[in-house]
Design a protein around this motif. Structure first.
Motif, PDB file in Angstrom:
ATOM      1  N   TYR A 666      -2.490   4.527  -3.228  1.00 21.93           N
ATOM      2  CA  TYR A 666      -1.997   4.911  -1.996  1.00 21.93           C
ATOM      3  C   TYR A 666      -2.851   4.236  -0.799  1.00 21.93           C
ATOM      4  CZ  TYR A 666       0.364   8.214  -4.316  1.00 21.93           C
ATOM      5  OH  TYR A 666       1.480   8.951  -5.105  1.00 21.93           O
ATOM      6  N   ILE A 669      -0.906   1.687   1.403  1.00 20.62           N
ATOM      7  CA  ILE A 669       0.392   1.972   2.098  1.00 20.62           C
ATOM      8  C   ILE A 669      -0.154   2.565   3.482  1.00 20.62           C
ATOM      9  CG2 ILE A 669       1.537   2.613   0.107  1.00 20.62           C
ATOM     10  CD1 ILE A 669       1.148   5.705   0.527  1.00 20.62           C
ATOM     11  N   CYS A1245      14.373   3.219  -0.441  1.00 23.19           N
ATOM     12  CA  CYS A1245      13.298   3.830  -1.379  1.00 23.19           C
ATOM     13  C   CYS A1245      13.527   3.364  -2.767  1.00 23.19           C
ATOM     14  CB  CYS A1245      13.573   5.538  -1.148  1.00 23.19           C
ATOM     15  SG  CYS A1245      15.243   6.134  -1.789  1.00 23.19           S
ATOM     16  N   THR A1248       9.850   4.151  -4.151  1.00 27.30           N
ATOM     17  CA  THR A1248       9.033   5.157  -3.934  1.00 27.30           C
ATOM     18  C   THR A1248       7.905   5.492  -4.797  1.00 27.30           C
ATOM     19  OG1 THR A1248      11.308   6.064  -3.350  1.00 27.30           O
ATOM     20  CG2 THR A1248       9.878   7.648  -3.216  1.00 27.30           C
ATOM     21  N   LEU A1251       4.984   3.438  -3.329  1.00 31.53           N
ATOM     22  CA  LEU A1251       4.997   3.606  -1.907  1.00 31.53           C
ATOM     23  C   LEU A1251       4.746   4.885  -1.407  1.00 31.53           C
ATOM     24  CD1 LEU A1251       7.300   0.795  -0.355  1.00 31.53           C
ATOM     25  CD2 LEU A1251       4.816   0.662  -0.642  1.00 31.53           C
ATOM     26  N   ALA A1252       5.429   5.925  -1.723  1.00 37.12           N
ATOM     27  CA  ALA A1252       5.659   7.124  -0.576  1.00 37.12           C
ATOM     28  C   ALA A1252       5.056   8.233  -1.143  1.00 37.12           C
ATOM     29  CB  ALA A1252       7.283   7.336  -0.531  1.00 37.12           C
ATOM     30  N   LEU A1261       1.615   5.584   7.859  1.00 38.23           N
ATOM     31  CA  LEU A1261       1.733   4.700   6.530  1.00 38.23           C
ATOM     32  C   LEU A1261       2.341   3.565   7.299  1.00 38.23           C
ATOM     33  CD1 LEU A1261       3.929   7.221   4.373  1.00 38.23           C
ATOM     34  CD2 LEU A1261       1.627   6.652   4.390  1.00 38.23           C
ATOM     35  N   ALA A1265       6.621   1.891   3.809  1.00 38.36           N
ATOM     36  CA  ALA A1265       6.101   3.272   2.960  1.00 38.36           C
ATOM     37  C   ALA A1265       6.900   4.375   3.961  1.00 38.36           C
ATOM     38  CB  ALA A1265       4.625   3.594   2.951  1.00 38.36           C
ATOM     39  N   CYS A1268      10.488   4.285   3.373  1.00 38.99           N
ATOM     40  CA  CYS A1268      10.765   4.628   1.809  1.00 38.99           C
ATOM     41  C   CYS A1268      10.744   6.163   1.839  1.00 38.99           C
ATOM     42  CB  CYS A1268       9.834   4.015   1.259  1.00 38.99           C
ATOM     43  SG  CYS A1268       9.968   4.296  -0.786  1.00 38.99           S
ATOM     44  N   ARG A1269       9.870   6.845   2.369  1.00 39.92           N
ATOM     45  CA  ARG A1269       9.467   8.260   2.256  1.00 39.92           C
ATOM     46  C   ARG A1269      10.625   8.994   3.215  1.00 39.92           C
ATOM     47  NH1 ARG A1269       4.197  11.126   4.699  1.00 39.92           N
ATOM     48  NH2 ARG A1269       4.832   9.974   6.636  1.00 39.92           N
TER      49      ARG A1269
END
Length: 1500
Positions: A666, A669, A1245, A1248, A1251-1252, A1261, A1265, A1268-1269
């Protein structure tokens, strides 16, 4: 300020008022406001109350970089007035008078000397007629600063020195009179209908007169026939008909005329540069009603001077004052006012009473003749207002005792790493104070007021005279010693100080003038130069001084003129010095030789080349730093050896990341642009070089939130993060495993890897134990908690903590060990949050909440009304004055103070407390909508952050206990009574933050009105709309909550007005968005001054340096980064501005295009929010109509448009469109191509799982990301709102994908690059969500659901495991059955058919089984039989599948037996949770189990 995301500025003005050398004045038409511009570039706004003649400085507008030459009123809009200012370097600004917000900026080559606002006929708004150093009259729109048209001259074109505009009676056009510097009078006739863009209007008449360099031209408003023209040496009256001279009056010796006006048809008022004005009665040939009008002036019939307007005392003005005459209509006539502003900052107002002819005759008969003297009606200044304040306005060093007349602060420097503020003073001393403690001492009540050691200063004495400049080299580059502070003074010396001991390390005296500026060389210089600092002196010299060697390296002292700038060319070892005469001196740094002197164009090109090479390459490659080591065990060992907790934590984190790999990485990101930004910055402010420094405090809200959340997340283990729903790694990991082929070697490889890690760890532990001769590790392990508590207590007592030991050598060669100390970052962040929340909270509106805030949440009540600021376009600032209060004293409620306390306090302190209570409760929210918006965003976002941090508080002791509890709970999972007490306490804290948020989000308008406010200023919906997808998650959620509340508070009528005002800005269907540069929500710029854009560079609006600071990921191309900057508007401050100032009016088309694009973006989001939350109500206008279609088309375009330089792939605007399509999908669905939208969201995404994190994760982020979220959340909302549409659309796309997969080879397609293949994890997650939350819709579309699930789940997982192990959620439906032996899955459809999936052949066969929906299916244990039950037909059937000989041919499934069953009650049919099930008890016997527990057996 380093960041302009969401910044809350406030000012600590100090005991001395800022100087204000007035260069121009403006009295607004409503006679409520006076505006004064200064020669230093500031503008002061004064509140004026005509009945009481009270004048109060309200705010200071900071932004112009040169003297303000003229001011004009800019019309009204949206309930507020605007003014336009122009400076002598071509800057034009439009300001909102309500809060001082800069709404438009233009940097032009045209310098205006006068601006006249005029309301033309049949035009809604006024126009600005400007004259100056150019041969025409330019007419501007005051709101956009666009040139609408120009008035040019055919005959003798020249600079227009003065103009007047009038509208003759019975005519529908305007007449513009202008006089040139050469003495030509020109007349233009202007009508709005005849105006054509880009085509100048030429004069209708011209005539040469004898008035050169006229300063003023005024036509008499009483008759429109006589004209007054004033020059420096005389003033003249002309007939407007033929411009023949009627009267001429010369100047008074030693004085120069500046301007004049008509008091009446036969009286004129003329003022001069000495601060006086004279009133004359005109001769009879200048009076239109007289028979002698237009005749030759008779002998003895001269203008009569009968009145002198002058101040009360004698004065010597250094600069000429500024004047304005104004006639105000009243009931019984007109009030004539004369306003003057001078270089001393005084604003003087005279009321000029009318003198009748009879009174005039009486005056003339008195011998000797004495003219009337008009004395001032009002005389006021900032200094007078400051002197009247008791107690005086607060300053940062007011805590110093024993100084009745403290020396002025002449230099200020904030040190974020230490949390200290350094102030150099006039007496040569330097004061170091802890910044946040000092702010709390002056602004907030609390226990700290009684601590004797609170905010203790450190005094450094070594200069003889004023300290001019301060520099902290370590703050500029880490290569310098963090203990060193450098100061330059008026005594020619440069001192190097040790901040921690207070000792003078070294004193340089090498230049023969006072030190003006200190600089740091760039990091690419030679090692010797890198240890130097650069100083600029008043003797025109530049010196390079080595702090390490403590000697002079270079003295560049052959400059003939003062030094303007210093630039570097490290690759050539050159130092470039630019001087005021335009020369550039090129010095060799190492040898100290003057290489050459350049002038003219060559000098400009060389300086420009330095700017191009100023972006130094990163220095992370060299040095062999520890961060480059691959083995985390080495870091861990070094951290233990040096007792370095930071190194231990860093090593542990790196080890975890290496083990987890990309799936849990994480850190990559995170948008790191905010990770090292200080939440508080302090900058010195002074309007003039001779003033004392005031201090502006900038609270960066996003940086504060990032610091708080970073500290919180560091304390949490991955399991705790998962438990708090901050990350979803386990869920995505589980889905990701199902979508990829199962590898039998994976488990073996993982086991071998962990075995090796275990062996390595054992060997390392054995080696460390062997080296640990004294048992250090065991002792540390046993007493870790007690040692940590001891260290923490020491930290709390001192405010500092020791870090690593570093040795250095001084000039004499003797070694010394220094222990630099850093302020505890966590404690400093909490203090900053405490100050901010305490100042922004609305005290007094809810007494019970106030008690909670004080005793539980840790907020402190303010001591004084705070002078807030507002940062607007281009970094221009509006700073409120301490002399002004938003609530008049007559409207203030009674003071809420205990009687005994009120009796003890002095009257001025009681009054101050009263003003503070009213300001913090209601006055704070009555200033302006923009200020309300920013403060509510800051307050709500920080409160939500503290609430989300497991209910954090701002009380230091309680926060330490909370963090210790989190750390101990990681080690000890047992629950005891102490845990219960802690949980109860946390729930109380969480409830407190929730109540505070509810007050400021929902209840504030009603509470403020209940407190007596008449003018509550609601937040601006357009600013909140532009924050809808802010980079910071907490600010984003606060903006969304505030916008939804404000839209609800408006009601239907308010929303309809909003829709009507913003609908025209929606793009059309054919042209969704224009192709100009857009500025929707850029968060990565620092524009304190307007940036110039050369016409040749209009296409590329971002420099490479700007593009790299956009927070985009490392693999984004430069063009994408630069266009992303242009796509998102400037954050700073304000989101309602874009920051592109043009070089000349020819580029204003780009401005208009960008402004239109910004309004389009705002309209799309605002109407999208209204449609998403209120669109299903028919009264809102979002039914099946044009508005909903336009909005949905615009949103869909933003989602579906491919990434390009005009619209990059990951911008806040695109994110907002994604989010709003998800939120309002039921409203937009009729106008959308659902399949395209879903595929586009899945494309966003597709990564995901990598990334998220979840929507609750608060750290910023990277754009990929974040998109994507947001897309993942939008898919969930769409699936939840319309499950059938989502499932059927996805099933169709899966069928299309399967058909494509079969022909992939022939079509030469890489099927793995398609969206449906890459987004399998996300599709499976959404399907699981629907199975859990939308069971009824899933049962109706069971076959389509199974198609989607089998598309996502890799077939290899179903070879050895059953479906109930691989994807157990779908096996909860009785219509689904899986046989592992035969590798078949049967699914019952709503139409009665049975879908038989052959996993071996990847085929599906539809079998017509029943007339109504299939209720239950089940394979026999050996897989030979399939039992199906239909509740609608009350029928149970057995099916047997047979294949061809030797497994060849198509398999056939036939019904072998059918049984009738007992009817099922309707109450069971209607409840999907109580459906019957089929259970095999042998290979040939199945039991039909009813919901009530009854069983029926059937044999195959």
């Amino acid at each position: 300020m380093g960041s302009l995301n969401l910044v809350v500025p406030l000012v600590m003005w100090g005991r001395e008022a800022p100087t204000h050398d007035i260069s121009c004045v403006l009295f607004t038409r409503d006679v409520r406001t006076i505006v004064t511009g200064s020669r230093d570039g500031q503008i002061c706004v004064w509140d004026f109350e005509p009945p009481t003649l009270k004048l109060t400085p309200r705010s200071l507008l900071v932004g112009h970089t040169a003297s303000v030459t003229c001011l004009a009123q800019g019309g009204k809009a949206r309930g507020t007035s605007y003014i336009v200012s122009s400076s002598e370097n071509g800057e034009m600004c439009t300001w909102d008078l309500r809060d001082g917000r800069c709404v438009e900026v233009l940097k032009s080559a045209n310098v205006h000397s006068s601006m006249t606002a005029y309301q033309m006929l049949n035009v809604n708004d006024c126009r600005l007629f400007c004259v100056g150093n150019y041969p025409e009259i330019l007419v501007y729109d005051p709101h956009t600063l666009d040139i609408l048209f120009s008035l040019a001259a055919r005959i003798q074109p020249d600079w227009i020195s003065a103009l007047h505009i009038l509208r003759p009676p019975r005519r529908n056009d305007e007449v513009v009179l202008g006089v040139t510097t050469g003495g030509w009078v020109k007349v233009w006739t202007v009508s709005e209908k005849e105006v054509r863009p880009r085509e100048p209007i030429f004069e209708h008449e011209s005539k040469m007169i004898r008035s050169l360099n006229a300063l003023c031209l005024v036509c008499c408003t009483y008759n429109q026939r006589t004209v007054l023209i004033v020059t420096q040496d005389d003033w003249q009256i002309y007939d407007a008909g033929d411009f023949s001279q009627l009267c001429h009056v010369g100047g008074i010796p030693g004085e120069r005329w500046m301007g004049g006006d008509f008091l009446s048809a036969d009286r004129v008022l003329v003022w001069n540069d000495m601060g006086q004005a004279y009133i004359y009665k005109l001769p009879t040939n200048c009076i239109v009603e007289s028979r002698a009008f237009h005749n030759k002036q008779a002998d003895g019939d001269n203008p009569i001077l009968y009145g002198i307007v002058q101040p009360t005392g004698k004065e010597q003005l250094v600069n000429a004052p500024a004047w304005q005459f104004m006639t105000i209509p009243i009931n019984n006539g007109a009030e004539k006012l004369l306003l003057r502003g001078d270089c001393e900052g005084q604003v003087i107002l005279w009321r000029l009473a009318d003198v009748s002819d009879h009174q005039l005759n009486q005056i003339l008969q008195v011998q000797p003749f004495q003219p009337l003297v008009f004395t001032p009606t009002l005389n006021h200044s900032m200094m007078t207002a400051w002197a009247a304040m008791m107690p005086p306005p607060i300053g940062v060093l007011d805590q110093l005792e024993g100084e009745k007349n403290p020396p002025r602060i002449t230099a200020s420097l904030f040190l974020p790493l230490q949390g200290r503020l350094a102030c150099g003073r006039e007496d040569g001393s330097i004061i170091l104070v802890p910044a946040t403690e000092t702010i709390m001492l002056h602004l907030l009540h609390g226990k700290h007021q009684h601590y004797h050691n609170w905010a203790q200063p450190m005094v450094l004495r070594g200069h003889q005279g004023r300290v001019n400049c301060l520099l902290y080299p370590h703050g500029e580059s880490s290569r310098y010693d963090m203990a060193h502070l450098v100061s330059g003074g008026i005594d020619f010396s440069i001192n190097v100080w040790d901040m921690y001991t207070g000792n003078l390390v070294h004193r340089f005296v090498v230049q023969a003038g006072q030190i003006l500026q200190l600089l740091v060389p760039p990091p690419t210089c030679t090692p010797r130069i890198q240890n130097c600092i650069c100083s600029i002196s008043e003797d025109h010299s530049v010196a390079l001084l080595s702090i390490k060697e403590r000697k002079l390296v270079l003295l560049a002292s052959k400059h003939l003129y003062p030094v303007l700038t210093v630039k570097w060319r490290p690759e050539h070892d050159f130092l470039m010095v630019a001087t005021q005469d335009g020369s550039v001196y090129v010095w060799q740094m190492e040898t100290g030789h003057l290489d050459r002197v350049l002038q003219g164009v060559t000098a400009e090109e060389v300086l420009g080349a330095c700017d191009e090479h100023s972006a130094a390459p990163g220095s992370g490659a060299g040095g062999g730093s520890d961060a480059g080591l691959a083995n985390p065990a080495v870091h861990l060992f070094r951290g233990l050896r040096h007792r370095n907790l930071a190194a231990i934590r860093h090593a542990a984190q790196r080890g975890i990341q290496q083990v987890l790999g990309e799936q849990n990485n994480y850190q990559d990101i995170h948008d790191s642009s905010k990770m090292r930004t200080c939440p508080l910055m302090i900058q010195g402010l002074r309007t003039n070089k001779q003033d004392a420094n005031s201090h502006v405090l900038f609270f960066d809200i996003e940086a504060l939130i990032v610091q708080l959340l970073s500290d919180e997340y560091t304390l949490m283990s991955p399991g705790t993060l998962e438990a708090n729903e901050l990350i979803m790694s386990s869920q995505y990991q589980r889905m990701n495993v199902l979508t990829h082929p199962a590898s039998p070697e994976a488990a073996k490889k993982i086991a071998e890897f962990f075995g090796k890690v275990k062996d390595k760890a054992g060997e390392m532990e054995k080696k460390m134990k062997e080296k640990d001769k004294h048992g250090l590790l065991s002792r540390v392990k046993e007493s870790a908690e007690s040692v940590q508590n001891l260290i923490q207590n020491k930290v709390d007592q001192s405010g500092f903590r020791p870090t690593t030991l570093s040795s250095a050598k001084d000039g004499s060669g003797s070694g010394r060990v220094q222990i630099p100390r850093h302020l505890d970052v966590t404690a400093q962040t909490l203090q900053i949050g405490q100050v901010l929340m305490s100042l922004l909270h609305s005290w007094g509106l809810d007494p019970s909440l106030d008690q909670t805030c004080e005793h539980i949440l840790g907020l402190l009540k303010p001591r004084v009304p705070v002078s807030y600021g507002l940062i607007s376009k281009s970094g221009y600032m509006s700073l409120l004055m301490p002399t002004w209060h938003p609530v008049r004293e007559s409207e203030m409620p009674a003071i809420n103070l205990p009687p005994d306390l009120a009796a003890e306090l002095p009257p001025e302190m009681v009054k101050l407390e009263h003003r503070t209570q009213v300001f913090t409760g209601r006055g704070h929210w009555e200033i302006s909508p923009a200020l309300t918006t920013h403060h509510l965003l800051a307050l709500v976002s920080v409160a939500n952050t503290l609430q989300d941090m497991n209910a954090a508080t701002l009380i230091p002791e309680q926060e330490r206990r909370r963090k210790n509890h989190i750390q101990s709970s990681k080690a000890n999972q047992s629950v005891n009574s102490h845990e219960d007490d802690f949980s109860r306490q946390q729930s109380v804290i969480k409830q407190g933050w929730s109540t505070l948020t509810a007050l400021h989000t929902v209840l504030l308008p009603d509470c403020v009105v209940a407190a007596g406010a008449n003018t509550y200023q609601p937040p601006m919906v357009e600013i909140l709309a532009r924050r809808w997808q802010d980079r910071c998650q907490e600010v984003r959620e606060a903006a969304q909550a505030l916008l939804k509340t404000e839209l609800s508070r408006m009601g239907v009528e308010g929303r309809q007005k909003l829709v009507e005002s913003w609908t025209p800005h929606l793009p059309s269907h054919m042209e969704p968005l224009p192709t100009g540069p857009s500025h929707f929500n850029n968060h990565q710029e620092t524009p304190h001054t307007p940036r110039l854009e050369h016409p040749s560079n209009k296409a590329n609006t971002a420099t490479p340096a700007q593009a790299t600071s956009n927070g985009t990921s490392g693999n984004t191309t430069t063009s994408a980064s630069s266009s992303e900057r242009s796509m998102e508007p400037h954050p700073q401050l304000d989101e309602d501005h874009y920051d592109e100032e043009m070089d000349g009016e020819t580029c204003r088309e780009v401005v208009a295009q960008s402004e239109g694009r910004r309004k389009q973006a705002t309209a799309i989001i605002l109407l999208g929010v209204i449609g998403a939350y209120h669109g299903q109500d028919s009264a809102e206008g979002f039914g099946l109509g044009n508005l909903a279609m336009q909005t949905s088309k615009a949103l869909a375009y933003l989602v579906l448009a491919p990434a390009c330089p005009k619209l990059p792939g990951h911008t806040p605007l695109r994110r907002a469109a994604i989010d709003l399509i998800g939120r309002g999908f039921p409203v937009w669905e009729p106008y959308l191509d659902v399949a395209k939208i879903l595929l586009a969201l899945l494309d966003f995404c597709a990564d995901t799982d990598r990334l998220a994190p979840s929507m609750k994760y608060g750290l910023p982020l990277i754009p990929e990301a974040d998109s994507c979220r947001t897309s993942s959340n939008a898919l969930t909302l769409i699936a939840e709102a319309r499950p059938p549409a989502f499932i059927t659309t996805m099933a169709r796309e899966v069928a299309r994908f399967n058909a494509l997969q079969q022909n992939a080879q022939s079509l030469q397609l890489n099927i793995h690059n398609t969206v449906l293949h890459r987004a399998k994890t996300e599709i499976l997650r959404v399907m699981e969500y629907l199975i859990v939350h939308k069971r009824c819709h899933i049962m109706d579309l069971m076959v389509e659901v199974m198609d989607i699930v089998l598309h996502c789940v890799d077939p290899g997982h179903l070879k050895s495991r059953g479906l109930n192990e691989v994807f157990p959620s779908i096996c909860g439906f009785p219509q689904v059955s899986h046989c592992p032996h035969t590798r078949r899955i049967a699914t019952g459809a709503k139409n009665g058919s049975i879908a038989m999936y052959e996993l071996r052949a990847s085929k599906c066969q539809m079998i017509p089984g029943h007339g109504t929906a299939v209720t239950a299916l089940s394979f026999s244990p050996d897989g030979k039989y399939l039992a199906s039950y239909c509740m609608g037909e009350n029928k149970l059937s057995f099916w047997q599948t047979s294949s061809g000989m030797f497994g060849l041919g198509a398999s056939q499934t036939k019904c072998t037996k059918t049984f009738s069953t007992a009817p099922v009650p309707d109450i069971v049919r209607m409840n999907p949770q109580r459906l019957p099930k089929l259970v095999w008890i042998s290979n040939k016997t199945v039991v039909l189990m009813m919901a009530d527990g009854t069983e029926h057996r059937f044999n195959a």
